[in-house]
Scaffold this motif. Structure first.
Motif, PDB file in Angstrom:
ATOM      1  N   ALA A  49      40.653  27.660  33.745  1.00 36.35           N
ATOM      2  CA  ALA A  49      39.542  27.415  32.820  1.00 36.35           C
ATOM      3  C   ALA A  49      38.735  26.193  33.231  1.00 36.35           C
ATOM      4  N   VAL A  50      39.418  25.123  33.618  1.00 37.85           N
ATOM      5  CA  VAL A  50      38.713  23.902  34.024  1.00 37.85           C
ATOM      6  C   VAL A  50      37.905  24.149  35.296  1.00 37.85           C
ATOM      7  N   ARG A  51      38.469  24.879  36.227  1.00 38.47           N
ATOM      8  CA  ARG A  51      37.725  25.204  37.456  1.00 38.47           C
ATOM      9  C   ARG A  51      36.498  26.049  37.127  1.00 38.47           C
ATOM     10  N   MET A  52      36.675  27.041  36.271  1.00 43.12           N
ATOM     11  CA  MET A  52      35.560  27.921  35.918  1.00 43.12           C
ATOM     12  C   MET A  52      34.460  27.127  35.231  1.00 43.12           C
ATOM     13  N   LEU A  53      34.824  26.319  34.253  1.00 43.38           N
ATOM     14  CA  LEU A  53      33.827  25.572  33.505  1.00 43.38           C
ATOM     15  C   LEU A  53      33.223  24.441  34.330  1.00 43.38           C
ATOM     16  N   GLY A  54      33.928  24.017  35.376  1.00 46.99           N
ATOM     17  CA  GLY A  54      33.423  22.971  36.242  1.00 46.99           C
ATOM     18  C   GLY A  54      32.432  23.468  37.268  1.00 46.99           C
ATOM     19  N   ASP A  55      32.258  24.770  37.355  1.00 46.00           N
ATOM     20  CA  ASP A  55      31.273  25.348  38.251  1.00 46.00           C
ATOM     21  C   ASP A  55      29.895  24.804  37.890  1.00 46.00           C
ATOM     22  N   LYS A  56      29.033  24.662  38.862  1.00 41.39           N
ATOM     23  CA  LYS A  56      27.732  24.033  38.653  1.00 41.39           C
ATOM     24  C   LYS A  56      26.893  24.696  37.571  1.00 41.39           C
ATOM     25  N   TRP A  57      26.941  26.021  37.461  1.00 47.21           N
ATOM     26  CA  TRP A  57      26.019  26.735  36.582  1.00 47.21           C
ATOM     27  C   TRP A  57      26.648  27.330  35.335  1.00 47.21           C
ATOM     28  N   THR A  58      27.957  27.416  35.277  1.00 44.43           N
ATOM     29  CA  THR A  58      28.636  28.137  34.200  1.00 44.43           C
ATOM     30  C   THR A  58      28.305  27.615  32.812  1.00 44.43           C
ATOM     31  N   LEU A  59      28.415  26.323  32.600  1.00 43.40           N
ATOM     32  CA  LEU A  59      28.153  25.777  31.260  1.00 43.40           C
ATOM     33  C   LEU A  59      26.721  26.037  30.817  1.00 43.40           C
ATOM     34  N   LEU A  60      25.772  25.877  31.735  1.00 41.60           N
ATOM     35  CA  LEU A  60      24.373  26.095  31.382  1.00 41.60           C
ATOM     36  C   LEU A  60      24.133  27.558  31.002  1.00 41.60           C
ATOM     37  N   VAL A  61      24.678  28.475  31.769  1.00 39.22           N
ATOM     38  CA  VAL A  61      24.524  29.905  31.456  1.00 39.22           C
ATOM     39  C   VAL A  61      25.176  30.217  30.106  1.00 39.22           C
ATOM     40  N   LEU A  62      26.357  29.678  29.855  1.00 36.30           N
ATOM     41  CA  LEU A  62      27.021  29.901  28.567  1.00 36.30           C
ATOM     42  C   LEU A  62      26.172  29.376  27.410  1.00 36.30           C
ATOM     43  N   MET A  63      25.588  28.192  27.578  1.00 37.47           N
ATOM     44  CA  MET A  63      24.769  27.608  26.508  1.00 37.47           C
ATOM     45  C   MET A  63      23.510  28.444  26.254  1.00 37.47           C
ATOM     46  N   LEU A  64      22.898  28.967  27.303  1.00 38.96           N
ATOM     47  CA  LEU A  64      21.726  29.819  27.119  1.00 38.96           C
ATOM     48  C   LEU A  64      22.100  31.116  26.413  1.00 38.96           C
ATOM     49  N   LEU A  65      23.237  31.691  26.792  1.00 39.79           N
ATOM     50  CA  LEU A  65      23.675  32.931  26.150  1.00 39.79           C
ATOM     51  C   LEU A  65      24.160  32.683  24.725  1.00 39.79           C
ATOM     52  N   ALA A  66      24.515  31.445  24.406  1.00 40.83           N
ATOM     53  CA  ALA A  66      24.910  31.117  23.033  1.00 40.83           C
ATOM     54  C   ALA A  66      23.711  31.240  22.091  1.00 40.83           C
TER      55      ALA A  66
END
Length: 132
Positions: free
Chosen positions: A41-58
């Motif tokens: 989970a930490v590796r996935m969320l640490g990806d450069k774009w993952t958090l931003l994409v998740l926030m946009l889809l939120a």
């Protein structure tokens, strides 16, 4: 002397034990670390774009090109890889509409929406920590 050298548990050791389901062993085997779901989970969320994409889809569901326009600097290939990884992890759902050409929309799954709760808590902690 550090806590690790004295054998005396750190005062917050009980919090760590609660978070990981028990006390950590003295030596953590690499295979156990690699197999740990928290590590993934930490590796996935640490990806450069993952958090931003998740926030946009939120905010709401997005079509691919709409996401691509909203994320400055991401290539189509990297957005595709990020969305596929989020799909594989069950956080994003991809819906194909039977139009010509086919329309594709991405949205958070229930699991993805559940992830927003701890992410929000983490964001609150970061903001509070920076203000201190």
């Amino acid at each position: 002397m550090s806590d690790g050298n004295t054998g005396v548990p750190h005062p917050d050791a009980h919090m760590v034990a609660a978070a990981v389901g028990g006390l950590m062993p003295g030596r953590v085997p690499v295979a156990d670390y690699e197999a740990c779901p928290v590590t993934h989970a930490v590796r996935m969320l640490g990806d450069k774009w993952t958090l931003l994409v998740l926030m946009l889809l939120a905010e709401r569901a997005h079509r691919f090109n709409e996401l691509h326009r909203r994320v400055d600097g991401i290539s189509q290939r990297m957005l595709t890889r990020t969305l596929r990884a989020l799909e594989d992890d069950g956080l994003v759902a991809r819906t194909v509409f039977p139009t010509v050409p086919p329309g594709v929309e991405y949205d958070l799954t229930e699991r993805g929406r559940e992830l927003l709760v701890p992410l929000s808590a983490l964001a609150d902690w970061v903001v509070k920590d920076r203000a201190a």
